[in-house]
Structure formats: C-alpha cells, structure tokens
Design a protein around this motif. Structure first.
Motif, PDB file in Angstrom:
ATOM      1  N   THR A  53       0.827  -1.199   0.000  1.00  0.00           N
ATOM      2  CA  THR A  53       0.000   0.000   0.000  1.00  0.00           C
ATOM      3  C   THR A  53       0.869   1.260   0.000  1.00  0.00           C
ATOM      4  O   THR A  53       0.631   2.196  -0.768  1.00  0.00           O
ATOM      5  CB  THR A  53      -0.946   0.014   1.208  1.00  0.00           C
ATOM      6  OG1 THR A  53      -1.746  -1.165   1.175  1.00  0.00           O
ATOM      7  CG2 THR A  53      -1.832   1.238   1.199  1.00  0.00           C
ATOM      8  N   LEU A  54       1.887   1.287   0.855  1.00  0.00           N
ATOM      9  CA  LEU A  54       2.790   2.442   0.881  1.00  0.00           C
ATOM     10  C   LEU A  54       3.546   2.588  -0.436  1.00  0.00           C
ATOM     11  O   LEU A  54       3.732   3.706  -0.932  1.00  0.00           O
ATOM     12  CB  LEU A  54       3.768   2.324   2.042  1.00  0.00           C
ATOM     13  CG  LEU A  54       3.193   2.584   3.430  1.00  0.00           C
ATOM     14  CD1 LEU A  54       4.240   2.291   4.499  1.00  0.00           C
ATOM     15  CD2 LEU A  54       2.690   3.998   3.548  1.00  0.00           C
ATOM     16  N   ALA A  55       3.968   1.469  -1.017  1.00  0.00           N
ATOM     17  CA  ALA A  55       4.686   1.535  -2.297  1.00  0.00           C
ATOM     18  C   ALA A  55       3.798   2.105  -3.395  1.00  0.00           C
ATOM     19  O   ALA A  55       4.238   2.943  -4.194  1.00  0.00           O
ATOM     20  CB  ALA A  55       5.185   0.149  -2.684  1.00  0.00           C
ATOM     21  N   ILE A  56       2.558   1.690  -3.438  1.00  0.00           N
ATOM     22  CA  ILE A  56       1.629   2.189  -4.457  1.00  0.00           C
ATOM     23  C   ILE A  56       1.340   3.669  -4.239  1.00  0.00           C
ATOM     24  O   ILE A  56       1.287   4.462  -5.178  1.00  0.00           O
ATOM     25  CB  ILE A  56       0.335   1.357  -4.470  1.00  0.00           C
ATOM     26  CG1 ILE A  56       0.638  -0.043  -5.008  1.00  0.00           C
ATOM     27  CG2 ILE A  56      -0.757   2.028  -5.286  1.00  0.00           C
ATOM     28  CD1 ILE A  56      -0.500  -1.018  -4.856  1.00  0.00           C
ATOM     29  N   ILE A  57       1.172   4.060  -2.981  1.00  0.00           N
ATOM     30  CA  ILE A  57       0.887   5.465  -2.681  1.00  0.00           C
ATOM     31  C   ILE A  57       2.062   6.355  -3.082  1.00  0.00           C
ATOM     32  O   ILE A  57       1.880   7.398  -3.712  1.00  0.00           O
ATOM     33  CB  ILE A  57       0.542   5.639  -1.191  1.00  0.00           C
ATOM     34  CG1 ILE A  57      -0.843   5.062  -0.915  1.00  0.00           C
ATOM     35  CG2 ILE A  57       0.610   7.092  -0.776  1.00  0.00           C
ATOM     36  CD1 ILE A  57      -1.207   5.038   0.545  1.00  0.00           C
TER      37      ILE A  57
ATOM     38  N   LEU B 281       0.714  10.098  -4.508  1.00  0.00           N
ATOM     39  CA  LEU B 281      -0.363  10.572  -3.652  1.00  0.00           C
ATOM     40  C   LEU B 281       0.161  11.222  -2.376  1.00  0.00           C
ATOM     41  O   LEU B 281      -0.528  12.014  -1.751  1.00  0.00           O
ATOM     42  CB  LEU B 281      -1.307   9.421  -3.302  1.00  0.00           C
ATOM     43  CG  LEU B 281      -2.045   8.821  -4.498  1.00  0.00           C
ATOM     44  CD1 LEU B 281      -2.856   7.621  -4.047  1.00  0.00           C
ATOM     45  CD2 LEU B 281      -2.947   9.848  -5.140  1.00  0.00           C
ATOM     46  N   ILE B 282       1.384  10.874  -1.991  1.00  0.00           N
ATOM     47  CA  ILE B 282       2.014  11.509  -0.833  1.00  0.00           C
ATOM     48  C   ILE B 282       3.216  12.278  -1.347  1.00  0.00           C
ATOM     49  O   ILE B 282       4.103  11.723  -1.963  1.00  0.00           O
ATOM     50  CB  ILE B 282       2.459  10.478   0.213  1.00  0.00           C
ATOM     51  CG1 ILE B 282       1.262   9.757   0.793  1.00  0.00           C
ATOM     52  CG2 ILE B 282       3.268  11.155   1.310  1.00  0.00           C
ATOM     53  CD1 ILE B 282       1.628   8.725   1.823  1.00  0.00           C
ATOM     54  N   ARG B 283       3.240  13.577  -1.100  1.00  0.00           N
ATOM     55  CA  ARG B 283       4.368  14.408  -1.480  1.00  0.00           C
ATOM     56  C   ARG B 283       5.167  14.759  -0.238  1.00  0.00           C
ATOM     57  O   ARG B 283       4.611  14.829   0.853  1.00  0.00           O
ATOM     58  CB  ARG B 283       3.873  15.690  -2.138  1.00  0.00           C
ATOM     59  CG  ARG B 283       3.419  15.453  -3.547  1.00  0.00           C
ATOM     60  CD  ARG B 283       3.086  16.774  -4.207  1.00  0.00           C
ATOM     61  NE  ARG B 283       1.735  16.605  -4.724  1.00  0.00           N
ATOM     62  CZ  ARG B 283       0.772  17.475  -4.653  1.00  0.00           C
ATOM     63  NH1 ARG B 283       0.978  18.624  -4.077  1.00  0.00           N
ATOM     64  NH2 ARG B 283      -0.406  17.223  -5.141  1.00  0.00           N
ATOM     65  N   PRO B 284       6.452  15.018  -0.393  1.00  0.00           N
ATOM     66  CA  PRO B 284       7.226  15.437   0.768  1.00  0.00           C
ATOM     67  C   PRO B 284       6.684  16.744   1.338  1.00  0.00           C
ATOM     68  O   PRO B 284       6.252  17.621   0.595  1.00  0.00           O
ATOM     69  CB  PRO B 284       8.631  15.637   0.225  1.00  0.00           C
ATOM     70  CG  PRO B 284       8.661  14.951  -1.090  1.00  0.00           C
ATOM     71  CD  PRO B 284       7.256  14.897  -1.591  1.00  0.00           C
ATOM     72  N   ALA B 285       6.707  16.849   2.640  1.00  0.00           N
ATOM     73  CA  ALA B 285       6.290  18.088   3.284  1.00  0.00           C
ATOM     74  C   ALA B 285       7.341  19.151   3.010  1.00  0.00           C
ATOM     75  O   ALA B 285       8.523  18.847   2.868  1.00  0.00           O
ATOM     76  CB  ALA B 285       6.136  17.873   4.784  1.00  0.00           C
ATOM     77  N   PRO B 286       6.936  20.402   2.909  1.00  0.00           N
ATOM     78  CA  PRO B 286       7.936  21.452   2.690  1.00  0.00           C
ATOM     79  C   PRO B 286       8.873  21.557   3.883  1.00  0.00           C
ATOM     80  O   PRO B 286       8.464  21.376   5.027  1.00  0.00           O
ATOM     81  CB  PRO B 286       7.102  22.718   2.522  1.00  0.00           C
ATOM     82  CG  PRO B 286       5.774  22.408   3.085  1.00  0.00           C
ATOM     83  CD  PRO B 286       5.585  20.926   2.984  1.00  0.00           C
TER      84      PRO B 286
END
Length: 109
Positions: A83-87, A92-97
């Motif tokens: 699930t984490l790999a697909i996300i 769907l998850i971008r690094p936080a600034p």
C-alpha cells in the motif's frame, strides 16, 4: 530453541519495553533525519515495526504458536508495504515542505 525465544527474553514478557523502545526509535530517527521531509513518516514506520515485533514476542510468550502468528504478521506487513509503495509511486504523498522554505507563499507576500 525456538526462533522467537531470544525475542521473548529480550522483551521480558512485558509490553512496556517494546512500547518505550518504539517511542525512542521514532524520536531517534526524527532527530537523525531532521532535514528530510520524510523524517516523521520514517520515524513512525520504525516505531510501528518495533511495536509489531514486541507484540509478536508477547503473543509467543502467551503460548500462541508461531504457525499462527507468522502468516498473519507476514500478511499485514505485505499489505502495508505494498500500500505504501503504491501510494508513493502514484505520487499521492508528497514530501512536506522543509521548515523555513518559502514554498507556497504567494509572490509579494
């Protein structure tokens, strides 16, 4: 000697030890990678792994056979990992600034 016997002796049949260890592992990863926007996520992942291993050792200490525990733990780890790999692969998850950056601040602001 069973494979999980050293883990049982390490945990000492107390769930407090893996809980505290997971907390300190999370904090340690957060401090070691303080510049990375993924530091909180990786810290939580490390803590969850430590807590899961402590839970498995506690279940073994209660007498639940490894033939039951290991397939369930492997299934959970596989589902979470995929699930984490697909996300991440799907973006769907971008690094936080990074703290202090001006990303997202309007021009002239």
């Amino acid at each position: 000697m069973d494979v999980t016997e050293p883990a049982i002796h390490l945990v000492g049949m107390s769930p407090v030890i893996p809980a505290v260890t997971g907390y300190f592992a999370r904090e340690g990863v957060g401090r070691a990678m303080w510049r990375s926007p993924y530091a909180p996520l990786l810290g939580r992942l490390v803590a969850a792994i430590v807590w899961g291993c402590g839970g498995l050792a506690s279940l073994t200490a209660l007498g639940i056979p490894a033939a039951i525990i290991v397939p369930i733990a492997a299934t959970v780890a596989t589902v979470v990992g995929l699930t984490l790999a697909i996300i991440f692969a799907g973006g769907l998850i971008r690094p936080a600034p990074v703290a202090g950056s001006r990303a997202g601040v309007p021009v002239g602001g």
